[in-house]
Design a protein around this motif. Structure first.
Motif, mmCIF file in Angstrom:
data_model
loop_
_atom_site.group_PDB
_atom_site.id
_atom_site.type_symbol
_atom_site.label_atom_id
_atom_site.label_comp_id
_atom_site.label_asym_id
_atom_site.label_seq_id
_atom_site.Cartn_x
_atom_site.Cartn_y
_atom_site.Cartn_z
ATOM 1 N N VAL B 132 0.839 -1.107 -0.046
ATOM 2 C CA VAL B 132 -0.180 -0.094 -0.066
ATOM 3 C C VAL B 132 0.904 1.128 -0.192
ATOM 4 C CG1 VAL B 132 -1.893 -1.152 0.994
ATOM 5 C CG2 VAL B 132 -0.364 -0.127 2.449
ATOM 6 N N THR B 133 1.960 1.074 0.392
ATOM 7 C CA THR B 133 2.782 2.397 0.460
ATOM 8 C C THR B 133 3.840 2.585 -0.833
ATOM 9 O OG1 THR B 133 4.465 1.584 1.898
ATOM 10 C CG2 THR B 133 2.769 2.579 2.995
ATOM 11 N N LEU B 134 3.824 1.598 -1.429
ATOM 12 C CA LEU B 134 4.970 1.801 -2.698
ATOM 13 C C LEU B 134 5.039 3.305 -3.346
ATOM 14 C CD1 LEU B 134 7.276 0.523 -4.204
ATOM 15 C CD2 LEU B 134 5.714 -0.558 -5.676
ATOM 16 N N PRO B 135 3.498 3.498 -3.847
ATOM 17 C CA PRO B 135 3.483 4.779 -4.522
ATOM 18 C C PRO B 135 4.210 5.938 -3.893
ATOM 19 C CG PRO B 135 1.600 3.607 -4.575
ATOM 20 C CD PRO B 135 2.325 2.842 -3.652
ATOM 21 N N PHE B 136 4.110 6.057 -2.628
ATOM 22 C CA PHE B 136 4.723 7.204 -1.916
ATOM 23 C C PHE B 136 6.326 7.572 -2.169
ATOM 24 C CE2 PHE B 136 1.270 6.437 1.230
ATOM 25 C CZ PHE B 136 0.884 7.646 1.327
ATOM 26 N N THR B 137 7.099 6.417 -2.388
ATOM 27 C CA THR B 137 8.409 6.585 -2.631
ATOM 28 C C THR B 137 8.626 6.864 -4.146
ATOM 29 O OG1 THR B 137 8.535 4.396 -2.246
ATOM 30 C CG2 THR B 137 9.689 5.680 -0.763
ATOM 31 N N VAL B 138 8.038 5.922 -4.946
ATOM 32 C CA VAL B 138 8.191 6.302 -6.309
ATOM 33 C C VAL B 138 7.936 7.711 -6.899
ATOM 34 C CG1 VAL B 138 7.399 5.318 -8.526
ATOM 35 C CG2 VAL B 138 7.626 3.722 -6.832
ATOM 36 N N ARG B 139 6.430 7.971 -6.302
ATOM 37 C CA ARG B 139 6.208 9.082 -6.941
ATOM 38 C C ARG B 139 6.941 10.454 -6.339
ATOM 39 N NH1 ARG B 139 4.577 7.287 -11.247
ATOM 40 N NH2 ARG B 139 2.459 6.318 -11.346
ATOM 41 N N ALA B 140 7.416 10.289 -5.249
ATOM 42 C CA ALA B 140 8.368 11.470 -4.641
ATOM 43 C C ALA B 140 9.758 11.614 -5.236
ATOM 44 C CB ALA B 140 8.681 11.127 -3.206
ATOM 45 N N VAL B 141 10.526 10.447 -5.805
ATOM 46 C CA VAL B 141 11.408 10.469 -6.609
ATOM 47 C C VAL B 141 11.283 10.662 -8.053
ATOM 48 C CG1 VAL B 141 13.784 9.115 -7.128
ATOM 49 C CG2 VAL B 141 12.387 8.730 -4.712
ATOM 50 N N GLN B 142 10.655 10.208 -8.636
ATOM 51 C CA GLN B 142 10.240 10.465 -10.064
ATOM 52 C C GLN B 142 10.414 11.818 -10.584
ATOM 53 O OE1 GLN B 142 6.579 8.546 -11.298
ATOM 54 N NE2 GLN B 142 7.446 7.961 -13.250
ATOM 55 N N PRO B 143 9.779 12.707 -10.306
ATOM 56 C CA PRO B 143 9.809 14.105 -10.796
ATOM 57 C C PRO B 143 11.054 14.666 -10.694
ATOM 58 C CG PRO B 143 8.397 14.105 -8.950
ATOM 59 C CD PRO B 143 8.372 12.554 -9.089
ATOM 60 N N VAL B 144 11.881 14.282 -9.504
ATOM 61 C CA VAL B 144 13.150 14.921 -9.214
ATOM 62 C C VAL B 144 14.217 14.290 -10.258
ATOM 63 C CG1 VAL B 144 15.185 15.189 -7.544
ATOM 64 C CG2 VAL B 144 12.852 15.128 -6.923
ATOM 65 N N LEU B 145 14.027 12.963 -10.360
ATOM 66 C CA LEU B 145 14.732 12.100 -11.488
ATOM 67 C C LEU B 145 14.464 12.748 -12.661
ATOM 68 C CD1 LEU B 145 16.763 9.832 -10.862
ATOM 69 C CD2 LEU B 145 14.957 8.483 -11.546
ATOM 70 N N GLU B 146 13.301 13.186 -13.053
ATOM 71 C CA GLU B 146 12.993 13.701 -14.447
ATOM 72 C C GLU B 146 13.716 14.749 -14.764
ATOM 73 O OE1 GLU B 146 8.756 13.159 -14.370
ATOM 74 O OE2 GLU B 146 8.727 11.195 -15.463
ATOM 75 N N SER B 147 13.535 15.787 -13.614
ATOM 76 C CA SER B 147 14.099 17.254 -14.111
ATOM 77 C C SER B 147 15.596 17.196 -13.958
ATOM 78 C CB SER B 147 13.440 17.986 -12.914
ATOM 79 O OG SER B 147 14.016 17.819 -11.483
ATOM 80 N N LEU B 148 16.305 16.124 -13.424
ATOM 81 C CA LEU B 148 17.747 15.947 -13.221
ATOM 82 C C LEU B 148 18.196 15.905 -14.735
ATOM 83 C CD1 LEU B 148 19.785 15.708 -10.890
ATOM 84 C CD2 LEU B 148 19.652 13.110 -11.456
ATOM 85 N N THR B 149 19.352 16.807 -15.098
ATOM 86 C CA THR B 149 20.034 16.830 -16.172
ATOM 87 C C THR B 149 21.146 15.777 -16.352
ATOM 88 O OG1 THR B 149 21.327 18.654 -15.921
ATOM 89 C CG2 THR B 149 19.291 19.262 -17.172
ATOM 90 N N PHE B 150 21.656 15.368 -17.281
ATOM 91 C CA PHE B 150 22.755 14.218 -17.348
ATOM 92 C C PHE B 150 24.186 15.014 -17.137
ATOM 93 C CE2 PHE B 150 19.593 11.704 -19.428
ATOM 94 C CZ PHE B 150 19.099 10.969 -18.386
ATOM 95 N N ASN B 151 24.158 16.345 -17.217
ATOM 96 C CA ASN B 151 25.720 17.098 -17.312
ATOM 97 C C ASN B 151 26.547 16.699 -16.202
ATOM 98 O OD1 ASN B 151 24.310 18.384 -19.611
ATOM 99 N ND2 ASN B 151 23.874 20.288 -18.548
ATOM 100 N N ALA B 152 26.011 16.759 -15.163
ATOM 101 C CA ALA B 152 27.098 16.369 -13.833
ATOM 102 C C ALA B 152 27.467 14.851 -14.104
ATOM 103 C CB ALA B 152 26.277 16.818 -12.598
ATOM 104 N N GLU B 153 26.328 14.107 -14.412
ATOM 105 C CA GLU B 153 26.558 12.719 -14.323
ATOM 106 C C GLU B 153 27.640 12.244 -15.465
ATOM 107 O OE1 GLU B 153 22.707 11.620 -14.731
ATOM 108 O OE2 GLU B 153 22.683 10.528 -12.841
ATOM 109 N N ALA B 154 27.464 12.922 -16.651
ATOM 110 C CA ALA B 154 28.308 12.729 -17.831
ATOM 111 C C ALA B 154 29.437 13.227 -17.479
ATOM 112 C CB ALA B 154 27.788 13.513 -19.092
#
Lengths: 391, 257
Positions: B132-154
């Motif tokens: 019942v609580t899985l959506p909380f973590t997925v939906r909290a992390v997902q938008p941040v991960l989406e807005s993250l550009t790859f520049n620093a990682e690259a």
């Protein structure tokens, strides 16, 4: 630009997909489960010139299907044509507190009389509910035109039943009586006595079985302790207990005879064992303070105590409170050897439920002088700490 | 505009949240502080609270990892059925919790097709909580991960860092505040969960009864003050955990600047 692709990503996808699949395929077993609380509306089948009324029915968990049949049959009678119903069924104590908190109710059919007494205390049910039959029931000659041959007054009790064992098909443990369900390997399912009326009847039946066999009150308490220790699940209601048992939990379920008969009729792989001694269950029915002024409710009340209504209840596995119906249907119910094998609550405590309730189920445990193991109040409350300890 | 928003927010919060909480606290302390502590520290209550805390902690911790992995797959991977999976994530919220409980009971109960029976154990309760609580973590992390550009990682990658090293030192710190918030919400939801856990727990007092079920049984048996007291204990625990998560999350955010 690149996207890091950790190697584990595919296995995660597979895992999540498997979970989704499991979720979608598991919808099937849900049909076997009985919902804890259901609320449905039954529309009238035809309309006549009678003023349309709605009757709000509130009942304990296992009586739901019976009311559906009773309401449909009532709506097929001339007087019932224009009556619509709302229904709410759930664990008896829960439904009681819902009514106290304002849930609409014209007729209440609860598991045991204390629930109705509680409603009287909150002004929801008239204090004279045990005599309502004389005013609104089938015995009122002014209403029915003739006096019926009955066992009246039933003092507000609409159905009788007994506590039975439900075991797996073939009775693999060879369970016959109360001593068999506390042997090693026996795993009992019975609801939680704090939320379910059925649970109270079941535990009292275990106690009563010992008294019926001539054992002392202390010995009966020892027996009750073993019974609770062999309990592996205490779901919130009688219906939830049956669902847990059908899902495979435990190997003996304590239940109402009517609910057990319904499970067998539904084709569930179980069978009924009627123990040699057991407790007589008496389920009360009352018109509420709104019900007594609702013509639909009083008409339905009269119907429930009539030969027609009682006949339907008998066909659904209830032991009828109407003499004429009982004499016709008693052959389909197991009989007891001696009258004393079927114990009544007043035999356990002369005050009946007002006495039994504190003695067994008070939240504060009280010991009499000179003992710390045999409470005089809250016997079950005290023994609950041993639940599941010998499973 | 700002003033009217403020007025709306205060009125709404009062009606929907603050007044009910105040009523609950009043009820819990209606018998005085001694009765309050007596109700909370009763063995049956402590056993229920202990089991609930254990399961909520383990369940939300597992979901922190699993939720992060799921969000990662949804954002960074491309595969057939991705849109469907993305939609399915929220379904545990939509499914009536009682149905979830019965479903889990059939899957992981005595007649489990996988021959796994966790009913009546803390593991069973934890599985229900995870569901019942899985959506909380997925939906909290997902938008941040989406807005993250790859520049620093690259950049880190071209400088010779391994992908695991990049994840640990570059990506995770950015995601941590959101992950912490999601996990905190999952925990708070878990300690109050009723429908999905009550069935799978087998509901044995002192052994497998969760706090919400204990509170429910107190309510139906007329012990409303004790029910209020145990509820307030749960609320205090939730408040402490959520505040701690918020504080750590803020520190992490500021630390990055």
């Amino acid at each position: 630009m690149f996207a890091p692709r950790p190697k584990w990503s595919r296995s995660v996808v597979a895992l999540v997909a498997l979970g989704a699949l499991a979720l979608s395929t598991s919808a099937l077993p849900l049909s076997a489960a009985r919902a804890d609380t259901t609320t449905t509306t039954v529309a009238p089948t035809t309309t006549t010139t009678l003023a349309p009324t709605t009757v709000n029915v509130v009942g304990y968990s296992v009586v739901g299907p019976a009311f559906k049949a009773l309401e449909t049959a009532f709506q097929a009678t001339p007087v019932g044509h224009n009556v619509a119903f709302t229904n709410s069924f759930g664990a008896s104590d829960t439904e009681t507190s819902n009514v106290i908190n304002g849930q609409a109710a014209d007729i209440v059919n609860l598991s045991y009389p204390s629930n109705v007494t509680t409603l009287v205390g909150h002004g929801k049910v008239p204090g004279n509910w045990k005599n309502q039959e004389l005013t609104y029931g089938h015995v009122n000659a002014a209403l029915t035109g003739k006096r019926q041959q009955t066992t009246y007054p039933t003092r507000g009790i609409v159905t009788d039943s007994v506590v039975v064992f439900v075991v797996r098909k073939g009775n693999p443990l060879g369970i016959k009586g109360w001593s068999d369900i506390i042997k090693s390997g026996a795993q009992i399912v019975t609801p939680n006595p704090l939320t379910s009326g059925s649970a109270k009847w079941n535990l009292l039946a275990g106690y009563a079985s010992q008294i019926a066999q001539g054992r002392s009150a202390h010995k009966a308490q020892n027996y009750l302790k073993s019974l609770i220790a062999h309990t592996v699940a205490q779901p919130t209601s009688g219906s939830a207990s049956l669902a847990a048992f059908l899902a495979g939990t435990g190997n003996v379920l304590l239940a109402y005879e009517d609910d057990a008969l319904a499970a067998v009729a539904a084709g569930d792989p179980v069978q009924i064992v009627t123990p040699p001694q057991t407790l007589l269950i008496e389920n009360p029915l009352a018109l509420t303070t709104t019900g007594v002024t609702n013509p639909g409710a009083t008409a339905f009340y009269r119907y429930l105590f009539s030969a027609a209504g009682q006949g339907i209840l008998a066909s659904l596995g209830y032991r009828s409170v109407l003499k004429s119906v009982w004499s016709q249907t008693r052959g389909s119910f197991p009989a007891f050897k001696k009258p004393t094998d079927l114990v009544t609550v007043t035999q356990l405590n002369t005050k009946g439920w007002p006495g039994v309730d504190p003695e067994f189920f008070a939240s504060q445990v009280v010991f009499s002088r000179g003992t710390t193991t045999y409470p005089s109040k809250g016997i079950v409350t005290y023994l609950e700490q041993f639940a599941g300890s010998q499973s | 505009m700002r003033r009217s928003f403020k007025g709306l927010a205060v009125t709404y919060l009062s009606l929907v949240v603050l007044i009910p909480f105040a009523a609950l606290v009043t009820k819990a302390f209606a018998g005085g502080p001694a009765a309050f502590f007596g109700a909370v520290t009763q063995r049956e209550s402590m056993d229920a609270l202990g089991l609930t805390l254990l399961c909520a902690l383990v369940g939300s911790a597992v979901n922190a990892v699993a939720g992060l992995a799921t969000a990662w797959v949804l954002v960074r991977d491309r595969f057939v059925g991705q849109g469907l999976l993305n939609a399915v994530i929220d379904l545990p919220f939509a499914l009536p919790t009682v149905v979830a409980g019965v479903t889990l009971y059939t899957l992981y109960g005595p007649s489990s097709p996988f021959h796994v029976n966790v009913t009546g154990t803390w593991i069973g309760v934890t599985v229900a909580i995870m569901f019942v609580t899985l959506p909380f973590t997925v939906r909290a992390v997902q938008p941040v991960l989406e807005s993250l550009t790859f520049n620093a990682e690259a950049a880190a990658s071209t400088l010779g860092a391994s992908s695991a090293h990049v994840f640990r030192t570059v990506t995770l710190p950015v995601l941590a505040p959101a992950l912490l918030t999601g996990t905190g919400l999952a925990f708070a939801r878990a300690i109050g969960e009723y429908g999905s856990v009550v069935f799978i727990s087998n509901n044995l007092p002192y052994r497998s009864q969760v706090a919400s079920s204990y509170i429910y049984s107190l309510t139906t048996s007329g012990q409303t003050r004790s029910a209020g007291a145990v509820s307030v204990a749960l609320l205090v625990i939730a408040l402490v955990v959520l505040t701690a998560c918020g504080a750590v999350s803020r520190r992490l955010t500021h630390g990055r600047r």
